[in-house]
Design a protein around this motif. Structure first.
Motif, PDB file in Angstrom:
ATOM      1  N   GLU A  30     -31.496 101.069  29.790  1.00  0.00           N
ATOM      2  CA  GLU A  30     -30.314 101.936  29.758  1.00  0.00           C
ATOM      3  C   GLU A  30     -30.294 102.587  28.372  1.00  0.00           C
ATOM      4  O   GLU A  30     -30.685 101.980  27.381  1.00  0.00           O
ATOM      5  N   LYS A  76     -21.664 101.682  19.252  1.00  0.00           N
ATOM      6  CA  LYS A  76     -22.809 102.041  20.093  1.00  0.00           C
ATOM      7  C   LYS A  76     -24.081 101.341  19.639  1.00  0.00           C
ATOM      8  O   LYS A  76     -24.839 100.820  20.470  1.00  0.00           O
ATOM      9  N   THR A  78     -24.331  98.563  17.894  1.00  0.00           N
ATOM     10  CA  THR A  78     -24.183  97.123  18.144  1.00  0.00           C
ATOM     11  C   THR A  78     -24.462  96.788  19.605  1.00  0.00           C
ATOM     12  O   THR A  78     -25.186  95.838  19.912  1.00  0.00           O
ATOM     13  N   ILE A  79     -23.906  97.574  20.519  1.00  0.00           N
ATOM     14  CA  ILE A  79     -24.148  97.355  21.952  1.00  0.00           C
ATOM     15  C   ILE A  79     -25.645  97.470  22.250  1.00  0.00           C
ATOM     16  O   ILE A  79     -26.212  96.634  22.958  1.00  0.00           O
ATOM     17  N   ILE A  82     -27.503  94.289  20.700  1.00  0.00           N
ATOM     18  CA  ILE A  82     -27.143  93.023  21.344  1.00  0.00           C
ATOM     19  C   ILE A  82     -27.576  92.992  22.808  1.00  0.00           C
ATOM     20  O   ILE A  82     -28.079  91.985  23.300  1.00  0.00           O
ATOM     21  N   GLU A  83     -27.427  94.119  23.518  1.00  0.00           N
ATOM     22  CA  GLU A  83     -27.739  94.148  24.946  1.00  0.00           C
ATOM     23  C   GLU A  83     -29.131  94.693  25.244  1.00  0.00           C
ATOM     24  O   GLU A  83     -29.495  94.846  26.414  1.00  0.00           O
ATOM     25  N   GLY A  84     -29.924  94.999  24.223  1.00  0.00           N
ATOM     26  CA  GLY A  84     -31.297  95.451  24.430  1.00  0.00           C
ATOM     27  C   GLY A  84     -31.409  96.816  25.107  1.00  0.00           C
ATOM     28  O   GLY A  84     -32.166  96.974  26.056  1.00  0.00           O
ATOM     29  N   LYS A  85     -30.647  97.784  24.624  1.00  0.00           N
ATOM     30  CA  LYS A  85     -30.687  99.135  25.196  1.00  0.00           C
ATOM     31  C   LYS A  85     -31.371 100.095  24.224  1.00  0.00           C
ATOM     32  O   LYS A  85     -31.462  99.822  23.037  1.00  0.00           O
TER      33      LYS A  85
END
Length: 91
Positions: A30, A76, A78-79, A82-85
């Motif tokens: 994503e 953005k 950080t997301i 942390i979430e591997g995007k």
């Protein structure tokens, strides 16, 4: 009806516009979009080391708007980490 947006100064053109986790194909990721304004705010604050008032003046915006742009950029990134995007810088 909202106020019209001011023309903000962006003096940064990134050479790389995509960042992604290593080992994961792009088609499986994503993408989080980071605006040119957000990239410029990060550059002025973190790389140039400017205070928010001075950075806001350079970008032709208020300090409170600069803070909102910076907070959005931090969230953005950080997301994405942390979430591997993937991160895409858009112009």
């Amino acid at each position: 009806m909202p106020r019209p947006r001011l023309c903000r100064r962006i003096r940064f053109q990134p050479t790389a516009t995509y960042f992604k986790p290593q080992g994961i194909p792009m088609r499986q990721l994503e993408v989080i979009e980071l605006t040119a304004e957000e990239a410029e705010a990060l550059r002025l604050k973190n790389i140039k080391g400017l205070e928010q008032m001075k950075a806001a003046k350079i970008m032709n915006t208020s300090q409170s708007t600069f803070q909102r742009i910076l907070a959005s950029a931090y969230k953005k990134i950080t997301i994405a980490i942390i979430e591997g995007k993937a991160i895409r810088i858009i112009k």
